[in-house]
Design an enzyme around this catalytic site. Sequence first.
Site, PDB file in Angstrom:
ATOM      1  N   LYS A   1      -1.181  -1.173  -4.306  1.00  0.00           N
ATOM      2  CA  LYS A   1      -2.332  -0.316  -4.031  1.00  0.00           C
ATOM      3  C   LYS A   1      -1.846   1.113  -3.898  1.00  0.00           C
ATOM      4  O   LYS A   1      -0.962   1.401  -3.078  1.00  0.00           O
ATOM      5  CB  LYS A   1      -3.052  -0.765  -2.758  1.00  0.00           C
ATOM      6  CG  LYS A   1      -4.309   0.049  -2.465  1.00  0.00           C
ATOM      7  CD  LYS A   1      -5.025  -0.461  -1.228  1.00  0.00           C
ATOM      8  CE  LYS A   1      -6.283   0.362  -0.961  1.00  0.00           C
ATOM      9  NZ  LYS A   1      -6.988  -0.056   0.260  1.00  0.00           N
TER      10      LYS A   1
ATOM     11  N   TYR B   1       0.860  -1.185   0.000  1.00  0.00           N
ATOM     12  CA  TYR B   1       0.000   0.000   0.000  1.00  0.00           C
ATOM     13  C   TYR B   1       0.897   1.236   0.000  1.00  0.00           C
ATOM     14  O   TYR B   1       1.502   1.581   1.007  1.00  0.00           O
ATOM     15  CB  TYR B   1      -0.905  -0.023   1.232  1.00  0.00           C
ATOM     16  CG  TYR B   1      -2.086   0.924   1.173  1.00  0.00           C
ATOM     17  CD1 TYR B   1      -2.263   1.822   0.118  1.00  0.00           C
ATOM     18  CD2 TYR B   1      -3.042   0.915   2.180  1.00  0.00           C
ATOM     19  CE1 TYR B   1      -3.357   2.681   0.069  1.00  0.00           C
ATOM     20  CE2 TYR B   1      -4.139   1.764   2.153  1.00  0.00           C
ATOM     21  CZ  TYR B   1      -4.287   2.650   1.099  1.00  0.00           C
ATOM     22  OH  TYR B   1      -5.363   3.500   1.054  1.00  0.00           O
TER      23      TYR B   1
END
Length: 312
Positions: free
Chosen positions: A170, A144
């Site tokens: 992400k 992320y």
Amino acid sequence: MTSWNPVEMARSLGGGLLSFPVTHFDADGAFAEHAYREHCAWMLSHELSGLFAAGGTGEFFSLTPAEVVTVVAAAVAEAAGRLPVISGCGYGTAIATEIARGAEKAGADGLLLLPPYLVGSSQEGLAAHIEAVCRATGLGVIVYNRDNAVVNDETLAGLCERNPNLVGFKDGVGDIELMTRIFARMGDRLTYIGGLPTAETYATPYLTMGVTTYSSAIFNFMPEWALDFYRAVRAGRQDEVIARLKAFVLPYIALRNRGRGYAVSIVKAGMRVVGRDAGPVRTPLTDLTVAEHDALRALVEGVSAKSVAHAA
């Protein structure tokens, strides 16, 4: 034991909308497992490609490592192998690797690696942290990219070369140039997920860069609306996308921006509006005020009424 290998898991996630369930707490702030499992079952009755347990919307940051594993185990039991269950993972390397191993034992199919706690670090330090988590488990790992943990395309490429179970990226930064460099360099080696707050706002431009899916917090309380929006994005129905943004998403964002930390609080408020109360947020977050809650109710009910009228 996981039902999905890392490649299968990543491929599944890239094919549809992703759900990030809130974590249910009782009045004393303890995890309410029965209510959480009921909520997961409700979400799973809709079309989904992945369930992210104890993620950002699930207040990962307020859970102990043991609680993360408990929440993940509950989601795994409810999903029963029908789709991948991804566990939140994070903090410093020692805690992150501990959570990774615990989530794997609990039956998770993958990990969403959130930024380390507080500290900034070099690309070398971030790479070492990510690699330690990848090597601590056989699960597929999704990095992320946000806040104090932003890897560049060179760092990410090196990590992918050394760690075959690093299968997802992400984006929570919104740096178009960086995202373009990463996709141009990595191509289909990774599955790309939109992860900016209220990802619906960025869904159309990100789709053109290979980001085929995103995390929808709105799915928690308006699943059919969230799915219809996603389908409109994927089908290129831009007029419908803009209309939905204007009618709901942009007013929702304006309400969310009234308070710090409201990205999670407003989702739990939405749950209360639709009669699926998930309990309060844990401190240091705060819940919406009564006036803000009433404003959200009016917004949700207005959109729901228009949807019913349109269907008729």
